[in-house]
Design a protein around this motif. Sequence first.
Motif, mmCIF file in Angstrom:
data_model
loop_
_atom_site.group_PDB
_atom_site.id
_atom_site.type_symbol
_atom_site.label_atom_id
_atom_site.label_comp_id
_atom_site.label_asym_id
_atom_site.label_seq_id
_atom_site.Cartn_x
_atom_site.Cartn_y
_atom_site.Cartn_z
ATOM 1 N N VAL A 154 15.048 6.559 6.616
ATOM 2 C CA VAL A 154 16.178 7.447 6.915
ATOM 3 C C VAL A 154 17.124 6.805 7.926
ATOM 4 O O VAL A 154 18.352 6.862 7.773
ATOM 5 N N LYS A 155 16.576 6.161 8.946
ATOM 6 C CA LYS A 155 17.429 5.472 9.922
ATOM 7 C C LYS A 155 18.276 4.397 9.260
ATOM 8 O O LYS A 155 19.466 4.247 9.553
ATOM 9 N N ASP A 156 17.656 3.635 8.359
ATOM 10 C CA ASP A 156 18.367 2.537 7.697
ATOM 11 C C ASP A 156 19.495 3.023 6.803
ATOM 12 O O ASP A 156 20.510 2.340 6.636
ATOM 13 N N GLU A 157 19.336 4.213 6.228
ATOM 14 C CA GLU A 157 20.303 4.683 5.228
ATOM 15 C C GLU A 157 21.241 5.773 5.746
ATOM 16 O O GLU A 157 22.214 6.120 5.073
ATOM 17 N N LEU A 158 20.959 6.297 6.920
ATOM 18 C CA LEU A 158 21.688 7.477 7.399
ATOM 19 C C LEU A 158 23.181 7.230 7.553
ATOM 20 O O LEU A 158 23.996 8.137 7.294
ATOM 21 N N ASN A 159 23.558 6.035 7.942
ATOM 22 C CA ASN A 159 24.990 5.736 8.099
ATOM 23 C C ASN A 159 25.752 5.850 6.784
ATOM 24 O O ASN A 159 26.981 6.009 6.790
ATOM 25 N N ASN A 160 25.049 5.763 5.672
ATOM 26 C CA ASN A 160 25.686 5.917 4.363
ATOM 27 C C ASN A 160 25.940 7.379 4.010
ATOM 28 O O ASN A 160 26.560 7.663 2.984
ATOM 29 N N CYS A 220 0.845 -1.202 0.000
ATOM 30 C CA CYS A 220 0.000 0.000 0.000
ATOM 31 C C CYS A 220 0.880 1.253 0.000
ATOM 32 O O CYS A 220 1.987 1.254 0.541
ATOM 33 N N ILE A 221 0.368 2.336 -0.572
ATOM 34 C CA ILE A 221 1.126 3.581 -0.591
ATOM 35 C C ILE A 221 1.459 4.036 0.824
ATOM 36 O O ILE A 221 2.506 4.651 1.066
ATOM 37 N N GLU A 222 0.612 3.696 1.796
ATOM 38 C CA GLU A 222 0.878 4.085 3.172
ATOM 39 C C GLU A 222 2.180 3.485 3.705
ATOM 40 O O GLU A 222 2.832 4.073 4.559
ATOM 41 N N THR A 223 2.562 2.306 3.198
ATOM 42 C CA THR A 223 3.811 1.690 3.652
ATOM 43 C C THR A 223 5.025 2.374 3.033
ATOM 44 O O THR A 223 6.162 2.095 3.413
ATOM 45 N N TYR A 224 4.803 3.291 2.090
ATOM 46 C CA TYR A 224 5.896 4.035 1.455
ATOM 47 C C TYR A 224 5.873 5.519 1.812
ATOM 48 O O TYR A 224 6.855 6.216 1.578
ATOM 49 N N ALA A 225 4.749 5.994 2.340
ATOM 50 C CA ALA A 225 4.619 7.437 2.558
ATOM 51 C C ALA A 225 4.173 7.812 3.965
ATOM 52 O O ALA A 225 4.125 9.002 4.283
ATOM 53 N N GLY A 226 3.844 6.854 4.813
ATOM 54 C CA GLY A 226 3.481 7.165 6.188
ATOM 55 C C GLY A 226 4.704 7.557 7.002
ATOM 56 O O GLY A 226 5.852 7.291 6.618
ATOM 57 N N ASN A 227 4.466 8.195 8.124
ATOM 58 C CA ASN A 227 5.571 8.647 8.985
ATOM 59 C C ASN A 227 6.535 7.522 9.351
ATOM 60 O O ASN A 227 7.756 7.703 9.348
ATOM 61 N N ALA A 228 5.979 6.349 9.675
ATOM 62 C CA ALA A 228 6.819 5.233 10.119
ATOM 63 C C ALA A 228 7.793 4.827 9.032
ATOM 64 O O ALA A 228 8.975 4.543 9.305
ATOM 65 N N TYR A 229 7.310 4.800 7.774
ATOM 66 C CA TYR A 229 8.196 4.447 6.664
ATOM 67 C C TYR A 229 9.308 5.469 6.510
ATOM 68 O O TYR A 229 10.485 5.116 6.347
#
Length: 320
Positions: free
Chosen positions: A197-203, A183-192
């Motif tokens: 960002v947390k997953d990629e921030l170290n990069n 669902c679009i919510e899994t790509y655009a909701g706050n939790a996503y």
Amino acid sequence: MNIQSSYAIGVDLGGTSVKLGIVSQQGKIIKKTAVETKAGDGPESVIAQIEYGINILLHKNKYKLSGIGIGSPGTVSVKKGIVENPPNFPGWKKINLGKIIKKEFNTKVIIDNDANAAAIGEMTFGAGKNIDSFVMITLGTGVGGGIVFKRKIFRGEHGGAGEVGHLTIDYKGEKCNCGSYGCIETYAGNAYLIRRVKDELNNYPDSKIWDLISKNPDNLTPQIINIAAEKGDDFAKSVVHDLGYFLGAALSSVSNLLDISTFIIGGGVAGFGDPLFKSIKDIMTQRVLTPLRPKIKIIPARLKNDAGIKGASSLVFYNS
């Protein structure tokens, strides 16, 4: 109805917080408050929080109240006041919220889907005041949608029309809280957004986000992502762009299905502003049917965070 002395309580029920206000029939908020939703604690706790917030407003109240309007996630039977299976509300299946609140406060209670309430607010007091047909999109804990066609809310056969957040954009995508996948919510909701960002921030060790969160990813919020993007942070800007890409892909399907070309965007994440709106529009003009392409309009909600409260109150005034 005596316009000068008519007021309503508007309740905007969100996954994180319940926003409430006393609103005049002209759309002026006289008093407002917010309480934690406590959605994870189950329906009884959520209802207790709604009642707690209403009681805060009623303390030393001197205004003539015509009723209480509630904008709620999920499928809502407006006639019966029943809220069914709201996403992000564990344990909540089918609750006659209208009956419960009416019994507690002994006044008229009108309930509608939260995005419908926001759409009514924008149609009555905000950016949709002079627009015949539009789709209201609310971006926050989830992604909501309300359809206005010829100045009337379209609710569908069972009251669940407009659930834009649960359009599938990837049939093999991750599981959504609604039980479906991609669902679009899994790509655009706050939790996503936070998780991505947390997953990629170290990069991105040089990202401005690090300073804004004091080096602690647990401090991350959508607002911080927005601030970093406004400061020119490339990673944050890419997150906003991708959010617009996902939303644009989903809203293209909405536009093609409904033949509606104007979209009003509200909610906390809408604070990303012009870069987000441009990304949405760019994708939509690539994907909608050719006759619609020059007609696509993406408009910021005028009522901003008060859209839910004002829209919920107008349910009482107009019972749309």
